[in-house]
Design an enzyme around this catalytic site. Structure first.
Site, PDB file in Angstrom:
ATOM      1  CB  CYS A   1      -2.213   6.985   1.974  1.00 23.82           C
ATOM      2  SG  CYS A   1      -3.402   6.229   3.106  1.00 23.82           S
TER       3      CYS A   1
ATOM      4  CD  GLU B   1      -2.899  -0.887   0.458  1.00 20.11           C
ATOM      5  OE1 GLU B   1      -3.164   0.128  -0.410  1.00 20.11           O
ATOM      6  OE2 GLU B   1      -3.573  -1.793   0.035  1.00 20.11           O
TER       7      GLU B   1
ATOM      8  CD  GLU C   1       2.536  10.326  -0.977  1.00 22.70           C
ATOM      9  OE1 GLU C   1       3.659   9.485  -1.017  1.00 22.70           O
ATOM     10  OE2 GLU C   1       1.414   9.661  -0.625  1.00 22.70           O
TER      11      GLU C   1
END
Ligand code: NAD
Length: 499
Positions: A289, A255, A390
């Site tokens: 996230c 993940e 990100e």
């Protein structure tokens, strides 16, 4: 005379014992909102500690796999009850080690509670199938088998929720566990292991080894005797985990990063969309996230949205998460703060308009922590780095779009695919978005965050590798099918060859 405060010293948990690391070294866990506060000292472990933990887990697996799943569940139920009882203390500890406001750390513990109850419930399900055989007097069925020793490597942003998302399904399926928590937030995993032990988990079934990624994490993923790896963290490290697992075809569950988007159409409830954008952009200081670090707004409502969103961002109260007034806490550590500041510079250089924030906060009590202003860039274009990469901090890139099709193109035009959201009152648009957004999670008229434990969680493209956390999907990862045939015909029957 001032007395020296002795820091609390925590240990690894291996084979049912709390042990120092073989290295004898320790690292500090400090409060990111107040660096003067030392939360505790944790062992800087080595490959030797990993060896001991994996051996203990392998030994414990021999008997744990034979414990009936409903009995394993009883331990999880007891652990869940302790989590409920201790929720407030655990949340306070978590705010001290991680920084997010108490309301959020209570939510983090609640997620662990939900997951523990949910997986305990699975102890009386773990269903297989029975199906007719194509042959006479033959019986066919499937059962779930545990994998063995499961290694887990977790990040710091959900210090109890994420470990529980991995540990609980692994345990209910009959696996044993070695977990390495993030160095910034080891206390919550320590508490979780304590609670499971108090609930009656046999020795060696869960082991905790603290330390750095390159030392402990890397030893763990390469170690023989580990049957599967579950990792949550950055895409860069996830790639290393994937590579380490490939030679022996070890199942690995990844993940990883995200660059999530809110799409705001011209028919949206704008007040609701602004609230959603504030929560998704600045909740957990943008360190989720699933945080929405991009907002694509239909040009007809762009200026209206920007005006309201910027005003709300500027009004957010930044501070220590233990203070009930605080709406946004600090960045987790100095490196993360530096990264945020670098991206602010990148945004300016790319020509985006800095509409709110943009500064490291250093006045008064802020000077003791890693605080940064909630930051909004407007007039962004989809290819800017601040709209592609990100950042994992309180920085949101807002961009105008012409229409729905362009919004979807922008949404899908990144390497990640965790979560996306659309604000619209047009049911046709909502369904088109649900169909066309290439992410693992899509929200309609709600922000990109807010996962519930009984539904699958995970992302597409470079966010995940096809597995999912939570829900029944977690059971799929932590067990494998065994197919059983029982022939009671008393003669050789050959599949596909009997008339
Ligand atoms: P990170 O990748 O730096 O670290 C994650 C974990 O991996 C830590 O425990 C770390 O010690 C360990 N690690 C580091 N180097 C390693 C190595 N060489 N070998 C083995 N282990 C190693 O990530 P982080 O900074 O802790 O967390 C932030 C990242 O996590 C962001 O990218 C975020 O998107 C991601 N994240 C993803 C999800 C999700 O569900 N998709 C959830 C939370 C966080």
């Amino acid at each position: 005379m001032a007395t020296a405060v002795v820091p609390r010293v925590f240990k690894n948990y291996i084979n049912g014992e709390w042990l120092e690391s073989a290295s004898g070294r320790a690292f500090e866990n400090r409060n990111p909102a107040d660096n003067d506060e030392l939360v505790g000292m944790f062992p800087s472990s080595t490959a030797e500690d990993v060896d001991a933990a994996v051996d203990a887990a392998a030994e414990a697996f021999k008997s744990w796999r034979l414990v009936p799943a409903p009995k394993r569940a009883e331990i999880l139920y007891r652990a869940a009850e302790t989590l409920v009882r201790r929720k407030e203390d655990l949340a306070q500890d978590m705010t001290r080690e991680m920084g997010k406001p108490l309301a959020e750390t209570r939510g983090d513990v609640q997620e662990a509670i939900d997951m523990t109850y949910y997986m305990a419930g699975e102890g009386r399900r773990l269903f297989g199938q029975t199906t007719p055989s194509e042959l006479r007097n033959k019986f066919a069925m499937t059962v779930r088998q545990p994998l063995g020793v499961c290694a887990m490597i977790t990040p710091w942003n959900f210090p109890m929720a994420i470990p529980s998302w991995k540990i609980m399904p692994a345990l209910i399926c009959g696996n044993t566990v070695v977990i390495k928590p993030a160095q910034d937030t080891p206390l919550s995993t320590y508490s979780l292991a304590h609670i499971l032990t108090e609930a009656g988990l046999p020795r060696g079934v869960v082991n905790v080894v603290n330390g750095s990624g390159p030392e402990v994490g890397a030893s763990l993923i390469h170690r023989q005797g580990v049957s599967a790896v579950s990792f949550t963290g950055s895409t860069e490290v996830g790639r290393l985990v994937n590579e380490a697992c490939a030679p022996t075809f070890k199942p690995c569950h990844l993940e990883m990063g995200g660059k999530n988007i809110l799409i705001i159409m011209d028919d949206a409830n704008l007040e609701l969309a602004v609230e959603g954008a504030v929560w998704a952009g600045f909740g957990t200081t943008g360190q989720r996230c699933t945080a929405a670090s991009r907002v694509a707004v239909h040009h007809k409502v762009y200026h209206q949205f920007v005006e309201k969103f910027v005003a709300r961002a500027k009004s957010l109260r930044v501070g220590n998460g233990l203070d009930a007034e605080t709406e946004m806490g600090p960045c987790i550590n100095e490196a993360q703060l530096q990264k945020v500041m670098e991206y602010v510079e990148i945004g300016r250089n790319e020509g985006a308009h800095l509409a709110a924030g943009g500064h490291h906060l250093t006045a008064g009590a802020w000077s003791r922590g890693w605080f940064h202003e909630p930051t909004v860039f407007t007039g962004c274009t989809p290819q800017m780095r601040i709209a592609q990469e990100e950042i994992f901090g309180p920085v949101v890139a807002v961009m105008p779009v012409e229409n729905f099709d362009q919004a979807v193109e922008v949404a899908n035009g990144v390497v990640y695919g965790l979560s996306a959201s659309i604000y619209t009152r047009d049911v046709n648009r909502a369904f088109q978005a649900m169909r066309d957004l290439h992410t693992g999670i899509v929200y309609v008229n709600a922000p990109t965050i807010g996962a519930e434990v009984h539904l699958p969680f995970g992302g597409t493209k470079q966010t995940g590798n096809g597995h999912r956390e939570a829900g029944s999907a977690a059971i799929e990862f932590y067990s494998e099918w065994k197919t059983l045939y029982l022939d009671y015909s008393d003669r050789l029957q050959r599949a596909q060859m009997e008339s």
